[in-house]
Design a protein around this motif. Structure first.
Motif, PDB file in Angstrom:
ATOM      1  N   LEU A   1       2.404  -4.118   3.321  1.00 17.51           N
ATOM      2  CA  LEU A   1       3.582  -3.458   3.520  1.00 17.51           C
ATOM      3  C   LEU A   1       3.160  -1.940   2.751  1.00 17.51           C
ATOM      4  N   VAL A   2       2.980  -1.065   3.916  1.00 18.62           N
ATOM      5  CA  VAL A   2       2.681   0.247   3.896  1.00 18.62           C
ATOM      6  C   VAL A   2       3.924   1.194   3.694  1.00 18.62           C
ATOM      7  N   HIS A   3       3.976   1.961   2.541  1.00 20.19           N
ATOM      8  CA  HIS A   3       5.060   2.753   2.599  1.00 20.19           C
ATOM      9  C   HIS A   3       4.488   4.338   1.877  1.00 20.19           C
ATOM     10  N   LEU A   4       5.362   5.204   1.992  1.00 14.85           N
ATOM     11  CA  LEU A   4       5.093   6.465   1.462  1.00 14.85           C
ATOM     12  C   LEU A   4       6.490   7.299   1.292  1.00 14.85           C
ATOM     13  N   GLY A   5       6.467   8.319   0.724  1.00 15.11           N
ATOM     14  CA  GLY A   5       7.317   9.218   0.444  1.00 15.11           C
ATOM     15  C   GLY A   5       7.026  10.761   1.042  1.00 15.11           C
ATOM     16  N   VAL A   6       7.989  11.283   1.764  1.00 15.58           N
ATOM     17  CA  VAL A   6       8.208  12.568   2.345  1.00 15.58           C
ATOM     18  C   VAL A   6       9.289  13.533   2.044  1.00 15.58           C
ATOM     19  N   GLU A   7       8.752  14.682   1.845  1.00 14.42           N
ATOM     20  CA  GLU A   7       9.740  15.571   1.568  1.00 14.42           C
ATOM     21  C   GLU A   7      10.954  15.721   2.560  1.00 14.42           C
ATOM     22  N   ALA A   8      12.164  16.043   1.998  1.00 13.44           N
ATOM     23  CA  ALA A   8      13.268  15.953   2.976  1.00 13.44           C
ATOM     24  C   ALA A   8      13.133  17.077   3.997  1.00 13.44           C
ATOM     25  N   GLN A   9      12.822  18.214   3.779  1.00 10.77           N
ATOM     26  CA  GLN A   9      12.704  19.433   4.499  1.00 10.77           C
ATOM     27  C   GLN A   9      11.502  19.391   5.553  1.00 10.77           C
ATOM     28  N   ASN A  10      10.457  18.217   5.148  1.00 12.21           N
ATOM     29  CA  ASN A  10       9.230  18.393   5.961  1.00 12.21           C
ATOM     30  C   ASN A  10       9.515  17.666   7.494  1.00 12.21           C
ATOM     31  N   ALA A  11      10.064  17.983   8.139  1.00  9.14           N
ATOM     32  CA  ALA A  11      10.311  17.476   9.427  1.00  9.14           C
ATOM     33  C   ALA A  11       9.155  17.324  10.275  1.00  9.14           C
ATOM     34  N   ARG A  12       8.054  18.245  10.220  1.00  6.60           N
ATOM     35  CA  ARG A  12       6.807  18.166  10.936  1.00  6.60           C
ATOM     36  C   ARG A  12       6.222  16.826  10.492  1.00  6.60           C
ATOM     37  N   ALA A  13       5.920  16.734   9.126  1.00 10.35           N
ATOM     38  CA  ALA A  13       5.348  15.461   8.581  1.00 10.35           C
ATOM     39  C   ALA A  13       6.137  14.103   9.183  1.00 10.35           C
ATOM     40  N   GLN A  14       7.563  14.033   8.962  1.00 11.02           N
ATOM     41  CA  GLN A  14       8.343  12.910   9.468  1.00 11.02           C
ATOM     42  C   GLN A  14       8.019  12.645  10.818  1.00 11.02           C
ATOM     43  N   ARG A  15       7.929  13.563  11.725  1.00 12.10           N
ATOM     44  CA  ARG A  15       7.449  13.213  13.071  1.00 12.10           C
ATOM     45  C   ARG A  15       6.189  12.758  13.262  1.00 12.10           C
ATOM     46  N   LEU A  16       5.282  13.226  12.691  1.00 13.31           N
ATOM     47  CA  LEU A  16       3.814  12.528  12.428  1.00 13.31           C
ATOM     48  C   LEU A  16       3.945  11.206  12.163  1.00 13.31           C
TER      49      LEU A  16
ATOM     50  N   THR B   1       1.019  -1.170   0.014  1.00  8.36           N
ATOM     51  CA  THR B   1      -0.001   0.099   0.089  1.00  8.36           C
ATOM     52  C   THR B   1       0.814   1.130   0.120  1.00  8.36           C
ATOM     53  N   PHE B   2       0.615   2.054  -0.831  1.00  9.80           N
ATOM     54  CA  PHE B   2       1.456   3.359  -0.893  1.00  9.80           C
ATOM     55  C   PHE B   2       0.442   4.372  -0.575  1.00  9.80           C
ATOM     56  N   LEU B   3       0.830   5.411   0.319  1.00 13.06           N
ATOM     57  CA  LEU B   3      -0.167   6.607   0.766  1.00 13.06           C
ATOM     58  C   LEU B   3       0.578   7.801   0.085  1.00 13.06           C
ATOM     59  N   SER B   4      -0.230   8.392  -0.402  1.00 13.12           N
ATOM     60  CA  SER B   4       0.250  10.092  -1.281  1.00 13.12           C
ATOM     61  C   SER B   4      -0.750  10.995  -0.883  1.00 13.12           C
ATOM     62  N   SER B   5      -0.452  11.962  -1.233  1.00 12.83           N
ATOM     63  CA  SER B   5      -1.579  13.297  -1.046  1.00 12.83           C
ATOM     64  C   SER B   5      -1.924  13.392   0.181  1.00 12.83           C
ATOM     65  N   ILE B   6      -1.375  13.240   1.447  1.00 12.85           N
ATOM     66  CA  ILE B   6      -1.893  13.340   2.705  1.00 12.85           C
ATOM     67  C   ILE B   6      -1.676  14.683   3.005  1.00 12.85           C
ATOM     68  N   ALA B   7      -2.944  15.424   3.251  1.00 11.64           N
ATOM     69  CA  ALA B   7      -3.028  16.829   3.459  1.00 11.64           C
ATOM     70  C   ALA B   7      -4.037  17.046   4.497  1.00 11.64           C
ATOM     71  N   THR B   8      -3.856  18.620   5.337  1.00 12.45           N
ATOM     72  CA  THR B   8      -4.781  18.896   6.236  1.00 12.45           C
ATOM     73  C   THR B   8      -4.781  20.456   5.837  1.00 12.45           C
ATOM     74  N   ARG B   9      -5.896  20.915   5.853  1.00 12.09           N
ATOM     75  CA  ARG B   9      -6.047  22.562   5.525  1.00 12.09           C
ATOM     76  C   ARG B   9      -5.427  23.106   6.958  1.00 12.09           C
ATOM     77  N   PRO B  10      -4.484  24.107   6.338  1.00  6.89           N
ATOM     78  CA  PRO B  10      -3.559  24.573   7.481  1.00  6.89           C
ATOM     79  C   PRO B  10      -4.249  25.193   8.872  1.00  6.89           C
ATOM     80  N   THR B  11      -5.346  25.734   8.750  1.00  8.88           N
ATOM     81  CA  THR B  11      -5.849  26.315   9.690  1.00  8.88           C
ATOM     82  C   THR B  11      -6.502  25.244  10.658  1.00  8.88           C
ATOM     83  N   TRP B  12      -6.544  23.878  10.224  1.00 10.52           N
ATOM     84  CA  TRP B  12      -6.934  22.699  11.028  1.00 10.52           C
ATOM     85  C   TRP B  12      -5.945  21.956  11.616  1.00 10.52           C
ATOM     86  N   TRP B  13      -4.466  22.395  11.284  1.00  5.61           N
ATOM     87  CA  TRP B  13      -3.434  21.521  11.860  1.00  5.61           C
ATOM     88  C   TRP B  13      -3.238  21.632  13.174  1.00  5.61           C
ATOM     89  N   GLY B  14      -2.541  20.494  13.841  1.00  7.83           N
ATOM     90  CA  GLY B  14      -2.405  20.429  15.190  1.00  7.83           C
ATOM     91  C   GLY B  14      -3.570  19.674  15.862  1.00  7.83           C
TER      92      GLY B  14
END
Length: 333
Positions: free
Chosen positions: A299-314, A264-277
């Motif tokens: 086997l679940v996998h995804l790709g995350v931008e190298a600079q997006n430490a917030r997403a990586q922590r999540l 399973t590949f996950l992509s386009s995972i997003a939250t409206r900025p006003t609803w973050w956190g």
């Protein structure tokens, strides 16, 4: 434009790019590149050390399966993926977005004439497709030495890159016993989860709601919401699904999954900025992972931008781990 020492790009690349610009406008393509660059550009050194030190290793054949699966996840309509043996091509004949026109999964010969010849062939392939050369370069033990450094010296620009992440320590085997991602704190009573595959008469509304979330979260080009919704709605086979999380009548988070061949590949995972956190990004990720596993993609996998430490922590909180090194994102200037 720079030239490469192993190919006279003045004979191939400029006429091709000139044709592209004439068709869509140089300013339009430059804007697409700038948007793509802003989404992925960040040096690995800018990430918190805790995120860089704890990565997991997979066997080369397992990484290859995941690379092929990731590319296939983006294929529908006229879009194509080609397994070239030593590389993986993703190409969209209608959309010039750099993300949809690139070569990944490079497994090239060691340095020498064979490598020079193959790089020439790959550049010529981009020229035949009327696309700017664009490589995702993953450091591997048996890869040509400093391939990314060589490409940079020959006129490519580093747009940043991504990390591959997999769910759980046992994910390399794709075992049904690998851990389920935990659910986030209890969501509001008015929260509603809808899936495109089972939306029935609300299929259009779910696609439109998810498109609105993606447009706002990723800063997509203004006026492309209908195009994004159409792209989401066209993934009609059992392998693809889109999940939308709303609070009341307000779409707040969305994501998509692609489940085939036990993965399973996950992509386009997003939250409206006003609803973050508020746990919505974690919720949509956990729901998609659970849906994929129930559909046989353990086997679940995804790709995350190298600079997006917030997403990586999540994702780490949900049980995902970084696999190997940063995948460099290189495009010919």
């Amino acid at each position: 434009m720079h030239g490469c020492r192993w190919l006279d790009t003045s004979e191939i690349v400029p006429p091709v790019l000139a044709g592209r610009f004439a068709a869509g406008g140089a300013d339009d393509f430059a804007l697409r590149v700038d948007r793509y660059r802003s989404a992925v550009a960040a040096p690995r050194s800018s990430l918190p050390e805790a995120l860089l030190s704890a990565s997991t290793a997979l066997a080369p054949n397992a990484i290859r399966r995941l690379e092929l699966h990731e590319a296939a996840a983006h294929v529908h309509g006229d879009r194509e993926m080609r397994d070239l043996g030593d590389a993986i091509l993703l190409h969209d004949p209608r959309d010039r977005d750099p993300f949809l026109n690139r070569i990944s999964g490079l497994r090239l010969a060691p340095d020498g004439p064979a490598l020079d010849r193959r790089l020439m062939e790959l550049l010529a392939l981009f020229a035949s497709l009327n696309r700017r050369p664009h490589f995702w370069v993953r450091p591997l033990p048996d890869a040509p030495a400093a391939l990314a450094v060589r490409l940079l010296a020959d006129g490519f620009m580093d747009l940043g890159g991504t990390f591959m992440m997999v769910l759980g320590e046992g994910a390399a085997a794709g075992s049904a016993d690998s851990p389920m991602p935990p659910m986030p704190p209890i969501l509001p009573a008015t929260a509603r989860v809808e899936r495109l595959a089972t939306a029935g008469g609300r299929r259009g509304a779910v696609a439109a709601g998810a498109a609105g979330v993606l447009l706002e979260a990723f800063g997509a080009e203004p006026g492309t919401e209908l195009q994004i919704a159409d792209d989401l709605a066209r993934t009609t086979t059992a392998a693809w699904d889109v999940c939308l999380l709303s609070v009341g009548d307000v779409p707040v988070a969305a994501g998509r999954r692609y489940t085939t061949d036990g993965m399973t590949f996950l992509s386009s995972i997003a939250t409206r900025p006003t609803w973050w956190g508020r746990g919505f990004g974690a919720a949509i990720s956990a729901i998609l992972s659970s849906d994929g596993r129930h559909a046989g993609g353990h086997l679940v996998h995804l790709g995350v931008e190298a600079q997006n430490a917030r997403a990586q922590r999540l994702y780490r909180r949900l049980g995902f781990q970084i696999v190997g090194e940063r995948v460099a994102d290189l495009m010919l200037e």
